[in-house]
Scaffold this motif. Structure first.
Motif, PDB file in Angstrom:
ATOM      1  N   GLY A  70       0.881  -1.340  -0.070  1.00  0.00           N
ATOM      2  CA  GLY A  70       0.009  -0.008   0.063  1.00  0.00           C
ATOM      3  C   GLY A  70       0.815   1.196  -0.130  1.00  0.00           C
ATOM      4  O   GLY A  70       0.482   1.961  -0.683  1.00  0.00           O
ATOM      5  N   TRP A  71       1.951   1.128   0.623  1.00  0.00           N
ATOM      6  CA  TRP A  71       2.655   2.395   0.754  1.00  0.00           C
ATOM      7  C   TRP A  71       3.497   2.553  -0.613  1.00  0.00           C
ATOM      8  O   TRP A  71       3.458   3.404  -1.082  1.00  0.00           O
ATOM      9  CB  TRP A  71       3.883   2.021   1.731  1.00  0.00           C
ATOM     10  N   TRP A  72       3.972   1.485  -0.958  1.00  0.00           N
ATOM     11  CA  TRP A  72       4.780   1.403  -2.255  1.00  0.00           C
ATOM     12  C   TRP A  72       3.867   2.115  -3.320  1.00  0.00           C
ATOM     13  O   TRP A  72       4.362   2.929  -4.194  1.00  0.00           O
ATOM     14  CB  TRP A  72       5.094   0.045  -2.828  1.00  0.00           C
ATOM     15  N   GLU A  73       2.590   1.894  -3.330  1.00  0.00           N
ATOM     16  CA  GLU A  73       1.758   2.529  -4.375  1.00  0.00           C
ATOM     17  C   GLU A  73       1.748   3.913  -4.460  1.00  0.00           C
ATOM     18  O   GLU A  73       1.428   4.565  -5.549  1.00  0.00           O
ATOM     19  CB  GLU A  73       0.361   1.867  -4.318  1.00  0.00           C
ATOM     20  N   GLY A  74       1.911   4.233  -3.480  1.00  0.00           N
ATOM     21  CA  GLY A  74       1.929   6.049  -3.227  1.00  0.00           C
ATOM     22  C   GLY A  74       2.945   6.595  -3.273  1.00  0.00           C
ATOM     23  O   GLY A  74       3.284   7.992  -3.053  1.00  0.00           O
ATOM     24  N   ARG A  75       4.111   5.976  -3.643  1.00  0.00           N
ATOM     25  CA  ARG A  75       5.486   6.593  -3.765  1.00  0.00           C
ATOM     26  C   ARG A  75       5.637   7.164  -5.228  1.00  0.00           C
ATOM     27  O   ARG A  75       5.196   6.728  -6.131  1.00  0.00           O
ATOM     28  CB  ARG A  75       6.517   5.595  -3.665  1.00  0.00           C
ATOM     29  N   ASP A  76       6.721   8.270  -5.129  1.00  0.00           N
ATOM     30  CA  ASP A  76       6.683   8.911  -6.496  1.00  0.00           C
ATOM     31  C   ASP A  76       7.767   8.057  -7.280  1.00  0.00           C
ATOM     32  O   ASP A  76       8.577   7.242  -6.835  1.00  0.00           O
ATOM     33  CB  ASP A  76       7.187  10.112  -6.616  1.00  0.00           C
ATOM     34  N   GLU A  77       7.805   8.132  -8.521  1.00  0.00           N
ATOM     35  CA  GLU A  77       8.804   7.589  -9.364  1.00  0.00           C
ATOM     36  C   GLU A  77      10.475   7.564  -8.983  1.00  0.00           C
ATOM     37  O   GLU A  77      11.015   6.401  -9.135  1.00  0.00           O
ATOM     38  CB  GLU A  77       8.695   7.769 -10.984  1.00  0.00           C
ATOM     39  N   ALA A  78      10.578   8.695  -8.656  1.00  0.00           N
ATOM     40  CA  ALA A  78      12.283   8.625  -8.504  1.00  0.00           C
ATOM     41  C   ALA A  78      12.449   7.951  -7.114  1.00  0.00           C
ATOM     42  O   ALA A  78      13.481   7.287  -6.929  1.00  0.00           O
ATOM     43  CB  ALA A  78      12.456  10.260  -8.108  1.00  0.00           C
ATOM     44  N   MET A  79      11.653   8.260  -6.094  1.00  0.00           N
ATOM     45  CA  MET A  79      11.857   7.182  -4.796  1.00  0.00           C
ATOM     46  C   MET A  79      11.796   5.790  -5.084  1.00  0.00           C
ATOM     47  O   MET A  79      12.640   4.909  -4.644  1.00  0.00           O
ATOM     48  CB  MET A  79      10.889   7.513  -3.843  1.00  0.00           C
TER      49      MET A  79
ATOM     50  N   MET B 103       2.352  -9.240   9.402  1.00  0.00           N
ATOM     51  CA  MET B 103       1.766 -10.254   8.484  1.00  0.00           C
ATOM     52  C   MET B 103       1.392  -9.784   7.229  1.00  0.00           C
ATOM     53  O   MET B 103       1.418 -10.684   6.221  1.00  0.00           O
ATOM     54  CB  MET B 103       0.680 -11.017   9.404  1.00  0.00           C
ATOM     55  N   GLN B 104       0.651  -8.579   7.190  1.00  0.00           N
ATOM     56  CA  GLN B 104       0.282  -8.237   5.847  1.00  0.00           C
ATOM     57  C   GLN B 104       1.287  -8.035   4.734  1.00  0.00           C
ATOM     58  O   GLN B 104       1.169  -8.482   3.561  1.00  0.00           O
ATOM     59  CB  GLN B 104      -0.124  -6.865   5.978  1.00  0.00           C
ATOM     60  N   ASP B 105       2.690  -7.721   5.218  1.00  0.00           N
ATOM     61  CA  ASP B 105       3.743  -7.828   4.265  1.00  0.00           C
ATOM     62  C   ASP B 105       4.296  -9.022   3.964  1.00  0.00           C
ATOM     63  O   ASP B 105       4.407  -9.323   2.494  1.00  0.00           O
ATOM     64  CB  ASP B 105       4.591  -7.040   5.035  1.00  0.00           C
ATOM     65  N   VAL B 106       4.093 -10.095   4.823  1.00  0.00           N
ATOM     66  CA  VAL B 106       4.616 -11.500   4.242  1.00  0.00           C
ATOM     67  C   VAL B 106       3.346 -11.939   3.401  1.00  0.00           C
ATOM     68  O   VAL B 106       3.793 -12.773   2.469  1.00  0.00           O
ATOM     69  CB  VAL B 106       4.517 -12.366   5.377  1.00  0.00           C
ATOM     70  N   LEU B 107       2.058 -11.543   3.418  1.00  0.00           N
ATOM     71  CA  LEU B 107       0.870 -12.095   2.491  1.00  0.00           C
ATOM     72  C   LEU B 107       1.000 -11.344   1.282  1.00  0.00           C
ATOM     73  O   LEU B 107       0.229 -11.720   0.556  1.00  0.00           O
ATOM     74  CB  LEU B 107      -0.502 -12.188   3.395  1.00  0.00           C
ATOM     75  N   GLY B 108       1.673 -10.182   1.256  1.00  0.00           N
ATOM     76  CA  GLY B 108       1.632  -9.363   0.290  1.00  0.00           C
ATOM     77  C   GLY B 108       0.389  -8.634  -0.116  1.00  0.00           C
ATOM     78  O   GLY B 108      -0.369  -8.486  -1.113  1.00  0.00           O
ATOM     79  N   LEU B 109      -0.142  -8.061   0.932  1.00  0.00           N
ATOM     80  CA  LEU B 109      -1.310  -7.647   0.823  1.00  0.00           C
ATOM     81  C   LEU B 109      -1.225  -5.880   0.623  1.00  0.00           C
ATOM     82  O   LEU B 109      -0.195  -5.414   1.138  1.00  0.00           O
ATOM     83  CB  LEU B 109      -2.379  -7.771   2.194  1.00  0.00           C
ATOM     84  N   GLY B 110      -2.396  -5.215   0.140  1.00  0.00           N
ATOM     85  CA  GLY B 110      -2.354  -3.861  -0.102  1.00  0.00           C
ATOM     86  C   GLY B 110      -3.009  -3.104   0.776  1.00  0.00           C
ATOM     87  O   GLY B 110      -3.303  -3.413   1.992  1.00  0.00           O
ATOM     88  N   ALA B 111      -3.354  -1.739   0.514  1.00  0.00           N
ATOM     89  CA  ALA B 111      -3.688  -0.852   1.609  1.00  0.00           C
ATOM     90  C   ALA B 111      -4.976  -1.174   2.256  1.00  0.00           C
ATOM     91  O   ALA B 111      -5.626  -0.805   3.559  1.00  0.00           O
ATOM     92  CB  ALA B 111      -3.853   0.720   0.929  1.00  0.00           C
ATOM     93  N   GLU B 112      -5.701  -2.061   1.593  1.00  0.00           N
ATOM     94  CA  GLU B 112      -7.057  -2.740   2.280  1.00  0.00           C
ATOM     95  C   GLU B 112      -6.809  -3.458   3.421  1.00  0.00           C
ATOM     96  O   GLU B 112      -7.675  -3.348   4.256  1.00  0.00           O
ATOM     97  CB  GLU B 112      -7.900  -3.478   1.038  1.00  0.00           C
ATOM     98  N   ALA B 113      -5.630  -3.803   3.722  1.00  0.00           N
ATOM     99  CA  ALA B 113      -5.392  -4.583   4.925  1.00  0.00           C
ATOM    100  C   ALA B 113      -4.600  -3.787   6.001  1.00  0.00           C
ATOM    101  O   ALA B 113      -4.034  -4.284   7.151  1.00  0.00           O
ATOM    102  CB  ALA B 113      -4.387  -5.811   4.447  1.00  0.00           C
TER     103      ALA B 113
END
Length: 503
Positions: free
Chosen positions: A405-414, A449-459
């Motif tokens: 979820g955090w990754w989706e909100g990052r800009d391209e340079a970061m 646990m959400q990061d191990v499961l690869g879940l997005g911002a909904e989790a």
């Protein structure tokens, strides 16, 4: 400190048919998953009975446990419920519906007490009596507080009749007699949690899994302790806080965070040797192996906000108790306190000096490492190449968005910088961050646990500064697949973090 790793998951997020995760079979299956994945730690949030907005950081007691975590299936096994009792309404499997779960679980626990009274053997009765006696120093006050709060439609204690709010002895004696059955039920409920918890802890220990608890520095205003001991807190003559806790503007909010907790009168606590803190920490250490102390920086200095302020902007720093408190804790509980210092936020030299004098691990959050660019890329203390051994590294915490979820909100340079740093193609960035945490020299590595499961911002578990929709996430049983466990175990083995039991 043994080099190891683990998963952050609050028990409410466990799967099961009863509307909320609990200490039953799914908790043991999660321990089994941890063991098969080579993980030696299970970190949780505070376990107390939740109050305002169901936040585990606003508990109605610093000593009591959350009755919603009690397992109906374990009560059936004990012989205190019948099969027909375990027919819940159609609860959601993905989210906790506190409004529906609480009345159902409360009625269930009352039936369990009736079953105990009818069927418990002499050993169970003696065990229960011993529990009540050894926990009397907090249990009786909490049970009465809960009964009174229930009678007053859950209104805060400052809204009760003056003689109850101010704890007139005659009024308390009268109401204690009037609500004896409700008070007895609350004692029994706490005993049920205690019994189930220590069974689960023993099971975790047998699988090589240690438990990490979480203890907030502050307590909720509407709590048994503030009602029982108002002299410990900075309150006005009506029991309302004069000043409250929070933090100045930060990563999470431009107006800071106005938590609303009353602030301590540290001089009053010091007068009796910090007995409240000694007993509070003793209680947590009975339940877990390590304790993360939330907002550790508040021991060095805390942000004091006038209670009349709508935001946290117009506060100021006030010196905390510092080493004086920890000398008292060490004298009572031992020199080597198994603590993790949550030292995130505005950290100054005095905070670092206190942490290092106590030889406590601090925290590093990898998400912050790629956003802390004030001095240019690579300078952040949160990035792995700047870590130290006495540290706990996290991909994120309960207050962060999930990694994806955090990754989706990052800009391209970061993103480009992060992918280069992680030597990643970006297809499974959550696993790249987990690998970076495992590879760190930090003694402890923990991932939600959400990061191990690869879940997005909904989790996401919590969104600081928002009042609705927090603390609700649950995973489904089928998400615990063997592929994730074997992959995590292999990465853990490669980076030397397997528990001793794994060789």
């Amino acid at each position: 400190m043994h080099r190891t790793s683990g998963i952050l998951l609050h028990p409410t997020s466990l799967p099961g048919p009863f509307g909320i995760g609990d200490l039953g079979p799914s908790a043991r299956r999660f321990v089994d998953f941890l063991a098969s994945a080579g993980q030696g730690l299970w970190q949780m949030l505070p376990l107390g009975p939740t109050g305002y907005r169901e936040s585990p950081y606003q508990c109605t007691s610093s000593f009591a446990a959350n009755p919603l975590l009690i397992s109906p299936e374990r009560l059936l096994e004990a012989g205190w419920l019948r099969e027909s009792d375990l027919e819940p309404p159609p609860f959601s499997a993905d989210r906790v519906d506190f409004g529906a779960v609480e009345p159902w679980k409360t009625a269930l626990l009352a039936r369990a007490m009736a079953g105990f009274e009818a069927h418990a053997d002499d050993a169970d009765r003696a065990h229960y009596a011993h529990y009540c006696e050894t926990h009397r120093f907090w249990l009786d006050d909490y049970a009465l507080y809960h009964a009174l709060k229930t009678h007053h439609d859950l209104r805060p204690w400052t809204d009760w009749e003056p003689e109850l709010a101010q704890r007139d002895p005659g009024a308390l004696a009268e109401w204690s007699e009037r609500y004896r059955s409700e008070i007895d039920l609350q004692r029994f409920i706490q005993y049920l949690f205690y019994r189930q918890w220590f069974d689960l802890r023993a099971y975790a220990g047998s699988r090589g899994v240690r438990l990490i608890g979480d203890m907030p520095i502050f307590v909720a205003h509407d709590s048994s302790e503030v009602w029982t001991h108002p002299e410990w807190f900075d309150l006005d003559e009506h029991g309302h806080p004069r000043v409250i806790a929070g933090v100045p503007p930060d990563y999470f909010s431009d107006t800071g965070q106005r938590w609303g907790n009353p602030l301590y009168r540290w001089s009053a606590l010091a007068d009796d040797g910090y007995s409240f803190w000694v007993e509070r920490l003793r209680r947590v250490l009975e339940m877990v192996d390590l304790v993360r102390i939330d907002h550790f920086r508040g021991f060095a200095a805390y942000w004091e906000i006038p209670a009349s302020e709508a935001t946290a902007i117009n506060g100021h720093w006030v010196p905390g108790p510092g080493m004086d408190l920890f000398r008292a804790l060490r004298a009572a509980l031992g020199e080597d306190l198994p603590l993790i210092a949550e030292d995130l936020g505005v950290i100054t030299e005095d905070v670092e000096a206190l942490r290092d004098a106590l030889e406590l691990p601090g925290m590093a959050v990898l998400q912050f490492g790629f956003e802390d660019l004030a001095d240019g890329f690579g300078r952040s203390a949160f990035l792995p190449h700047n870590h130290r051994e006495r540290l706990a590294v996290y991909t994120g915490t309960h207050d962060n968005n999930t990694l994806l979820g955090w990754w989706e909100g990052r800009d391209e340079a970061m993103r480009r910088h992060a992918l280069t740093y992680l030597n990643s193609d970006g297809r499974e960035v959550n696993w790249d961050f987990i690998r970076a945490a495992l590879a760190s020299v930090a003694s402890l590595a923990v991932f939600p646990m959400q990061d191990v499961l690869g879940l997005g911002a909904e989790a996401c578990m919590n969104r600081p500064g928002t009042a609705e929709g927090n603390w609700l996430w649950r995973y489904r049983e089928e998400m615990l697949d063997e592929g994730a466990a074997s992959r995590l175990r292999e990465l853990t083995r490669l980076h030397g973090r397997l528990p001793y039991a794994h060789g």
